[in-house]
Design an enzyme around this catalytic site. Sequence first.
Site, PDB file in Angstrom:
ATOM      1  N   HIS A 110       0.843  -1.068   0.241  1.00  0.00           N
ATOM      2  CA  HIS A 110       0.051  -0.235  -0.148  1.00  0.00           C
ATOM      3  C   HIS A 110       0.833   1.165  -0.058  1.00  0.00           C
ATOM      4  O   HIS A 110       2.112   1.190   0.575  1.00  0.00           O
ATOM      5  CB  HIS A 110      -0.714  -0.014   1.334  1.00  0.00           C
ATOM      6  CG  HIS A 110      -2.006   0.868   1.407  1.00  0.00           C
ATOM      7  ND1 HIS A 110      -1.615   2.229   1.619  1.00  0.00           N
ATOM      8  CD2 HIS A 110      -3.039   0.951   1.311  1.00  0.00           C
ATOM      9  CE1 HIS A 110      -2.781   3.011   1.831  1.00  0.00           C
ATOM     10  NE2 HIS A 110      -3.812   2.112   1.401  1.00  0.00           N
TER      11      HIS A 110
ATOM     12  N   ASP B 104       3.065  -4.408   8.079  1.00  0.00           N
ATOM     13  CA  ASP B 104       2.041  -3.707   7.883  1.00  0.00           C
ATOM     14  C   ASP B 104       0.613  -4.669   8.152  1.00  0.00           C
ATOM     15  O   ASP B 104       0.628  -5.385   7.231  1.00  0.00           O
ATOM     16  CB  ASP B 104       2.102  -3.016   6.225  1.00  0.00           C
ATOM     17  CG  ASP B 104       0.670  -2.390   6.026  1.00  0.00           C
ATOM     18  OD1 ASP B 104      -0.312  -2.481   6.970  1.00  0.00           O
ATOM     19  OD2 ASP B 104       0.523  -1.791   5.124  1.00  0.00           O
TER      20      ASP B 104
ATOM     21  N   GLN C  24      -4.472  -5.051   7.156  1.00  0.00           N
ATOM     22  CA  GLN C  24      -5.573  -5.998   6.613  1.00  0.00           C
ATOM     23  C   GLN C  24      -5.555  -7.258   7.349  1.00  0.00           C
ATOM     24  O   GLN C  24      -6.516  -8.123   7.290  1.00  0.00           O
ATOM     25  CB  GLN C  24      -5.357  -6.231   5.082  1.00  0.00           C
ATOM     26  CG  GLN C  24      -5.519  -5.082   4.140  1.00  0.00           C
ATOM     27  CD  GLN C  24      -6.914  -4.502   4.121  1.00  0.00           C
ATOM     28  OE1 GLN C  24      -7.821  -5.339   4.366  1.00  0.00           O
ATOM     29  NE2 GLN C  24      -6.809  -3.012   3.761  1.00  0.00           N
TER      30      GLN C  24
ATOM     31  N   LYS D  91     -10.070  -0.692  10.757  1.00  0.00           N
ATOM     32  CA  LYS D  91     -10.232  -1.786   9.867  1.00  0.00           C
ATOM     33  C   LYS D  91     -10.537  -3.087  10.688  1.00  0.00           C
ATOM     34  O   LYS D  91     -10.590  -4.092  10.333  1.00  0.00           O
ATOM     35  CB  LYS D  91      -9.210  -1.994   9.056  1.00  0.00           C
ATOM     36  CG  LYS D  91      -8.991  -0.872   8.074  1.00  0.00           C
ATOM     37  CD  LYS D  91      -7.728  -1.241   6.928  1.00  0.00           C
ATOM     38  CE  LYS D  91      -7.263   0.015   6.347  1.00  0.00           C
ATOM     39  NZ  LYS D  91      -8.260   0.545   5.172  1.00  0.00           N
TER      40      LYS D  91
ATOM     41  N   CYS E 192      -4.740   2.594  -3.574  1.00  0.00           N
ATOM     42  CA  CYS E 192      -3.572   2.920  -3.104  1.00  0.00           C
ATOM     43  C   CYS E 192      -2.417   2.265  -3.189  1.00  0.00           C
ATOM     44  O   CYS E 192      -1.664   1.967  -2.229  1.00  0.00           O
ATOM     45  CB  CYS E 192      -3.826   3.559  -1.487  1.00  0.00           C
ATOM     46  SG  CYS E 192      -5.187   4.593  -1.194  1.00  0.00           S
TER      47      CYS E 192
END
Lengths: 394, 150
Positions: free
Chosen positions: A110, A187, A190, A213, A351
């Site tokens: 991302h 990261d 998600q 999220k 993104c």
Amino acid sequence: MNREDFPLLAEGVYLDSGATTQKPYQVIERIDRFYRNENANVHRGVYELSAKATAAYEDARETVARFINGNSDEVIFTRGTTESINLAAFSFAEPLMKEGDEILITHMEHHANIVPWQLLCERTGARLKVIPVDREGNLDRKALRGMMTEKTKLLSLTHISNVLGTVNPVKEIIAEAHDRGIPVLIDGAQAVGRTPVDVKDLDADFYAFSGHKMYGPTGIGVLYGKKKRLERMRPYQSGGDMILRVTFEKTTWNEIPHRFEAGTPNIAGTIGLAEAVRYLEGTGMKKVEAYEEELMDYALARLEKIDGLEIIGSPAKRSGALTFTLGDAHPHDIAHELAMKNIAVRAGHHCAQPLMNYYNVPAATRLSLGLYNNKQDIDFLAEALPEIREKFKL
Amino acid sequence: MKDQELYQEMILDHYRNPRNCCSMENPTHCAEGDNPLCGDHLEVFLKVDGKIIQEINFQGSGCAVSQASASMMTENLKGRTVEEALEVFDKVHVMLTGYHPDEEEGDKSLGKLEALSGVAQFPMRIKCASLAWHTLKSALKEEAEPATTE
């Protein structure tokens, strides 16, 4: 599952949880209760209300730490994954870098895990190296091994791709990096809320994620960092709450994690995030993961049958996201037509422009799942698509 | 939930059969435009002789609204003066952003371009329709930087 807990789902079919999840009553009401009955600043007042707010804030830290199996002094509250990565870039990575050093990221990142490193490279003369992804959407592990050298100062990669849905084998990758003495940032935007995350088991040096999220509020996120890393890091923003003692001659920094939390924090957001954690713990992360996996298999099977629909990538392990193109129809037109039927999906470059360029599509349509989705949601989507393809045929 | 059909027949026709959709040799004016939100990319080329727009072409990729808007723009502006083109730009801008000044204030009619008026009720699509027009303005002003809808 738990559909009745989410008031906004009555409005239509929501298939954009990769952008942000809807919020359950439990989280909404917890935030409401804080402002009605508990609001005060933290770490300051001696009156009872402030003491209670401080306790709730620090209790939230413990709740989040327990959820990812970290220690509470290793949990820094931020605005979200983006700020978490920026914090790690500024406070951890930048002082390590000298000209010619290298930072590794992957081709499926991302923008939030690309741009902070580019800027860091500009400031320090370090170089950004990109690990390739194969056509199926899997990371090229062999290339990665070759790219880890004595110049590599950091590896930063996504746990789950927001476009391809690829679940990267981060535990194995972290172990390989550590064998070469390279620290790793994950990261997890998600991933947390989709799959059980255990930072100790992963042995991640840093793990970044967002509250919104994972069924929590916006404006709150986390940077987990190993204690031995955090203790040696310079402050990020400066001001109140991150100091021990201030004179005009010299300021002494507060202990971790407070050293990295300048100013009045997002107290309500933090408490809301902790409630989201309790919500997920109550449902059970293994159950959430298994449920979404079954639903994703169903979505793949249904969408694959649609004429002219092409799914981008077929990673060895997929979670959360499914991105596709549909004949000549542009994703914005697809998303518009779906919106007219009260179906929410995401259209655009997600993104992740470098990844989209790799697949040679300027834009695509994405469905992404939350624990509240069901097979009927997928059916509504699948039934709407053939007509849209026909309408925008060239 | 909006009732109006955004994709008027006119828009779908221009999307399927875009007019003046090709590059141009030796344009007097040209510009590139991007919509960073969705990755739409457009180029507009003009041949201006004196004050008259003798030729106007576009090429690029984007959704039906952005392609149709560009195509309809070229059809509308060919043969007009630069000054007239900028007047049309202003009127289109008013139409797309949904701002309707008093009817008395002069002729606001845009003919075929009014097929784009439905965009006004979909705030997320205004940039799709306006990209070609911003790119045009940038070309006529010969701005060095690519146009963007941001």
